[in-house]
Design an enzyme around this catalytic site. Sequence first.
Site, PDB file in Angstrom:
ATOM      1  N   ASP A 443      72.332  37.612  37.074  1.00 18.13           N
ATOM      2  CA  ASP A 443      72.057  39.033  37.358  1.00 18.13           C
ATOM      3  C   ASP A 443      73.094  39.732  38.219  1.00 18.13           C
ATOM      4  OD1 ASP A 443      69.723  39.242  36.043  1.00 18.13           O
ATOM      5  OD2 ASP A 443      68.446  39.106  37.820  1.00 18.13           O
TER       6      ASP A 443
HETATM    7  O1  CEZ Z   1      66.394  36.836  39.921  1.00 19.79           O
HETATM    8  C1  CEZ Z   1      66.685  35.938  38.853  1.00 19.79           C
HETATM    9  C2  CEZ Z   1      66.328  36.595  37.552  1.00 19.79           C
HETATM   10  O2  CEZ Z   1      64.960  36.890  37.548  1.00 19.79           O
HETATM   11  O3  CEZ Z   1      68.049  35.572  38.841  1.00 19.79           O
HETATM   12  C3  CEZ Z   1      68.471  34.757  37.770  1.00 19.79           C
HETATM   13  C4  CEZ Z   1      68.206  35.434  36.448  1.00 19.79           C
HETATM   14  O4  CEZ Z   1      68.589  34.638  35.370  1.00 19.79           O
HETATM   15  C5  CEZ Z   1      66.735  35.746  36.370  1.00 19.79           C
HETATM   16  O5  CEZ Z   1      66.456  36.393  35.162  1.00 19.79           O
HETATM   17  C6  CEZ Z   1      69.923  34.435  37.963  1.00 19.79           C
HETATM   18  O6  CEZ Z   1      70.657  35.559  38.272  1.00 19.79           O
HETATM   19  O7  CEZ Z   1      70.175  39.674  42.939  1.00 19.79           O
HETATM   20  C7  CEZ Z   1      69.385  39.633  42.020  1.00 19.79           C
HETATM   21  O8  CEZ Z   1      69.051  40.643  41.396  1.00 19.79           O
HETATM   22  C8  CEZ Z   1      68.886  38.276  41.681  1.00 19.79           C
HETATM   23  O9  CEZ Z   1      69.323  37.947  40.431  1.00 19.79           O
HETATM   24  C9  CEZ Z   1      67.420  37.998  41.844  1.00 19.79           C
HETATM   25  O10 CEZ Z   1      66.627  39.030  41.500  1.00 19.79           O
HETATM   26  C10 CEZ Z   1      67.050  36.702  41.187  1.00 19.79           C
HETATM   27  C11 CEZ Z   1      66.396  35.931  42.255  1.00 19.79           C
HETATM   28  O11 CEZ Z   1      66.740  34.614  42.193  1.00 19.79           O
HETATM   29  C12 CEZ Z   1      64.934  36.171  42.469  1.00 19.79           C
HETATM   30  O12 CEZ Z   1      64.132  35.260  41.787  1.00 19.79           O
END
Ligand code: CEZ
Length: 757
Positions: A443
């Site tokens: 993300d």
């Molecule tokens: O959220 C996850 C996502 O829900 O991060 C993963 C992604 O594959 C999942 O779909 C890896 O990036 O900074 C952000 O926005 C983060 O990416 C978080 O929201 C992240 C966290 O680990 C929370 O669970």
Amino acid sequence: MMQMNCRGFATAQFMQPEPSKYAHAPNMEAKTFMQPEQAYFAHHPGRFFYIQPKETGELYSMPHEPVRNRIDEFGFHVGEQRLSWSGSIEECSVEQSVRLHKHLPVELWEFKVENTTPNPLQWKVVPYFPMGYMSWMNQSAEFDKKNSAILAKSITPYQKVEQYFQNRELKDITFLMSDRTPVAFEARQSAFEGEGGLQRPDALRGDRLGNFEAFYETPTAAMQFDLGMSPGQTVILRFAFGAAKSNEEITQLRNELLCNSKTERFEFSNVVTEEVTSKSSPLRIETPNHSLNHFVNHWLGRQIYYHGEVNRMTTDPQTRNFLQDHMGMTYLSPERARASIITAISQQKVEGAMPDGILLHKDAELKYINQVPHMDHCVWLPLTVSVYVNETGDESILDEFVSFADDPKQVSVFDHVSLALDWLFSQRDERGLNYIAQGDWNDPMNMVGYKGKGVSAWLTLASAYAFNTWADVCRSLGKEEAYFCFSEMALQCNESANKYFWTGEYYARGITDDGRVFGVEQDQHGKIFLNPQAWAILSGAADEHKMSKMLPKIEQYLETDYGVQMLAPAFTSMVEDIGRVTQKYPGSAENGSIYNHAAAFYIFALLKVGQTDKAVELLCKMIPSDSTEELIQRGQLPVFVPNYYRGAVDQFPSTAGRSSQLFNTGTVHWLWRSLTEELVGLRGVSQGLRVQSKLPSYWNKLTATRRFRGASFEVKIERVRGDEEPSIKLDGEQIVGLIANDSIKAGERHQLEVRLL
Ligand code: CEZ
């Protein structure tokens, strides 16, 4: 949903339809979602009982907070149906417990004390359930005599007219209701605490609480009970704590839950239903690793079920999360998985792209991260659909006709998936590498390609894996042409990835908008990323030679005592052509933690290619062992796999291994698949159940029970003895690795004996 720790701090959330709380943390809540390594504040959110024996005048609290006075014994028990705390205070035994209502946002609390002394005793017991700061528009609290309840009323803050009409339905009252009438109460936080604060509240100095109500002041709920107990007597107090819309609703709840004081009346039970309780779990294992067995047999199914049941407590789950959560749900509740797959597909755009999030409610909108364009959502569709079809054998889903988000035209699920893959294939540059835009699975990797040129190695490889997975489905359906077509697409992606990302030792992570290849040896930070390696194994891009180069590098840079890190070394400052991920604290989340989702992909990939020793070693590291030292360092009980454990172990050894405490993670689905389909080795295919069990060299035996299409298989996996040949026996008869469809009948039990080299 409720998450509590042993000290009594709690986070509880429910949907109406957006995620809501009835006991609030300070103001920050409004601008954030669920936080990693959540901070707790002295006052809330917590559920406490003050205890003051008249005889000694000492002040205690259960659990440990907020008084923190030492008691003789202390226990925290995490059960399948309830959480409880036990203690011994001045020679009496005390127990407090909580369960959740099946359907309503209501906690049911029991406080039990047994006078185990030879003397009559007089105890003052005061439950203290702070609601925190509820609203800047309107908040108050009063005592409702009729219901023996403190009602904290509020108006959820808003500004737009249309929000008024939506908010009218909200449960804006938080109540604490008792099954007996208290002698006094306190509803104003400042009056309760006074100068003594939470640890020595002023209100407990006198004989009686002051009966103060709160008028646009921070509310709280405290009630006083004076318990006279003869020797041997047990007293039980019962409370309901939760959210409601109206006084009438509270009266009704009281009648249902608290009027009859017999325990059986409490119809509180597990939200996670019978489908996954330890007795009926579709997977049970016995291995030499007890922590692993315990986690898998009691908790893994529940964590998966939780994801599928509540969709991470959001009305717009990220598409990749939603699809993986229902990939896992397939093994536990196939009907729900099926319905969710259709829901997701109906939100596909007619050009083939999947949206960033799936809307689960008519008023839901894409929020937060779902407003940032990510390029990987289509990858997850064939992965989930193929698991669904192979596990259930229900190929009819592929013929369901479903429309698009932006076009009423209906096409079959099969065509929807194929379209998603065509779209994915079209989103590549002249080199055949997939564009990343503002993110892929990762993300916060939002600036590699925001100018429109940057490409992702992981996504190129993940696309190849998605094409191959779908090609297999096509072949089993007899669609040879489609099979060749998707296989060819996979081949092209793999070739491009090998050409542009293979460094000679391992795969780079991507190429930025300005043409910089990153995730390579020359980089000071982020030299190596785990995901491209794992998916190069899955996609078939990495041949044996490449794997023999990669695996030692992963071991050298990424493996730790707590699991395998996602990248290393962690970034220590912003890298403007990579993005926000580099600004996260080094060793936390995507910036080099032991990010379990990524670790699970790697474990799954290792099992696929028979690297069983390494895979099982890493899998065991995901679950805290029962060593006290390790439990303290991780800071978490082994009842769920967290999103991450802190990494950057070389840079920050003191925090290495610390749990994020986040229980939302796609890890569990891949863990389930790794265990069921790869290690125990019973994988659904269109012809039936494929048997390909594995054992790490350091285990001699593995037994398991695996439910498959309603039948149950008891599997015993052992090594061959002497010069015996490897063999598989189904109910005593030798077979060659496939249990055909016509011998799998719901309700039947079978014995499988697998002898391996
Ligand atoms: O959220 C996850 C996502 O829900 O991060 C993963 C992604 O594959 C999942 O779909 C890896 O990036 O900074 C952000 O926005 C983060 O990416 C978080 O929201 C992240 C966290 O680990 C929370 O669970």
